[in-house]
Design a protein around this motif. Structure first.
Motif, PDB file in Angstrom:
ATOM      1  N   ALA A  23       0.842  -1.187   0.000  1.00 27.82           N
ATOM      2  CA  ALA A  23       0.000   0.000   0.000  1.00 27.82           C
ATOM      3  C   ALA A  23       0.881   1.241   0.000  1.00 27.82           C
ATOM      4  O   ALA A  23       1.951   1.249   0.586  1.00 27.82           O
ATOM      5  N   ALA A  24       0.403   2.250  -0.638  1.00 29.12           N
ATOM      6  CA  ALA A  24       1.108   3.523  -0.642  1.00 29.12           C
ATOM      7  C   ALA A  24       0.453   4.448   0.371  1.00 29.12           C
ATOM      8  O   ALA A  24      -0.740   4.358   0.641  1.00 29.12           O
ATOM      9  N   PHE A  25       1.240   5.319   0.954  1.00 27.77           N
ATOM     10  CA  PHE A  25       0.739   6.279   1.935  1.00 27.77           C
ATOM     11  C   PHE A  25       1.163   7.673   1.527  1.00 27.77           C
ATOM     12  O   PHE A  25       2.251   7.876   1.010  1.00 27.77           O
ATOM     13  N   GLU A  26       0.271   8.607   1.780  1.00 25.77           N
ATOM     14  CA  GLU A  26       0.611  10.008   1.607  1.00 25.77           C
ATOM     15  C   GLU A  26       0.707  10.634   2.985  1.00 25.77           C
ATOM     16  O   GLU A  26       0.042  10.191   3.919  1.00 25.77           O
ATOM     17  N   HIS A  27       1.522  11.646   3.140  1.00 27.51           N
ATOM     18  CA  HIS A  27       1.612  12.331   4.419  1.00 27.51           C
ATOM     19  C   HIS A  27       1.807  13.826   4.194  1.00 27.51           C
ATOM     20  O   HIS A  27       2.235  14.260   3.132  1.00 27.51           O
ATOM     21  N   GLU A  28       1.416  14.563   5.223  1.00 28.54           N
ATOM     22  CA  GLU A  28       1.558  16.012   5.206  1.00 28.54           C
ATOM     23  C   GLU A  28       1.972  16.443   6.599  1.00 28.54           C
ATOM     24  O   GLU A  28       1.355  16.045   7.586  1.00 28.54           O
ATOM     25  N   ASN A  29       3.016  17.226   6.711  1.00 27.59           N
ATOM     26  CA  ASN A  29       3.432  17.752   8.007  1.00 27.59           C
ATOM     27  C   ASN A  29       2.473  18.850   8.425  1.00 27.59           C
ATOM     28  O   ASN A  29       2.336  19.854   7.729  1.00 27.59           O
ATOM     29  N   ILE A  30       1.827  18.649   9.568  1.00 27.76           N
ATOM     30  CA  ILE A  30       0.899  19.644  10.092  1.00 27.76           C
ATOM     31  C   ILE A  30       1.617  20.564  11.062  1.00 27.76           C
ATOM     32  O   ILE A  30       1.335  21.740  11.150  1.00 27.76           O
TER      33      ILE A  30
END
Length: 135
Positions: A23-30
């Motif tokens: 599975a691929a994951f996306e992330h964003e630094n909050i």
């Protein structure tokens, strides 16, 4: 034509072998910041608006919207864990001394009353502000 034993074994291997799924994951630094204290533990409020940072001498209230420390709760003991009991209460614990402290946190908002109708002193410690729509 009857299946040969080797065909049965291959069929069993295909059925019983675990399937590898990637599975691929996306992330964003909050939030990515530095505070001027050693952080012992962290907990966030359910809405993710405040991050409570337990430091050796205080609990720092860090606003994710404002990206800054918006409050400080002094701590006199060496607490090492912090959890959120409910929306407005923090539980501080010290594993060494088996000490527990529950802190009620209420945010106070400054409301600019400049140009507004005021009954009583403008410098009162508490103000009741009514937002009405007379339509």
């Amino acid at each position: 034509m009857t299946p040969k034993p080797i065909q049965w074994m291959l069929l069993l291997l295909v059925v019983l072998l675990p399937v590898s799924v990637h599975a691929a994951f996306e992330h964003e630094n909050i939030l990515d910041t530095t505070v001027d204290a050693s952080i012992r533990d962290v907990v966030t409020d359910p809405e993710g608006k405040l991050v409570y940072l337990l430091t050796p001498d205080a609990v720092l209230l860090f606003s994710t919207k404002e990206q800054s420390v918006v409050g400080k709760i002094p701590v006199s003991q060496s607490y090492d864990r912090i959890t959120l009991f409910d929306k407005n209460r923090l539980v501080l614990t010290d594993g060494k001394s088996s000490r527990i402290r529950i802190v009620q946190v209420n945010r106070i908002y400054d409301i600019d009353l400049e140009g507004r109708t005021v009954k009583g002193s403008r410098d009162a410690k508490a103000s009741l502000v009514v937002f009405d729509d007379y339509q």
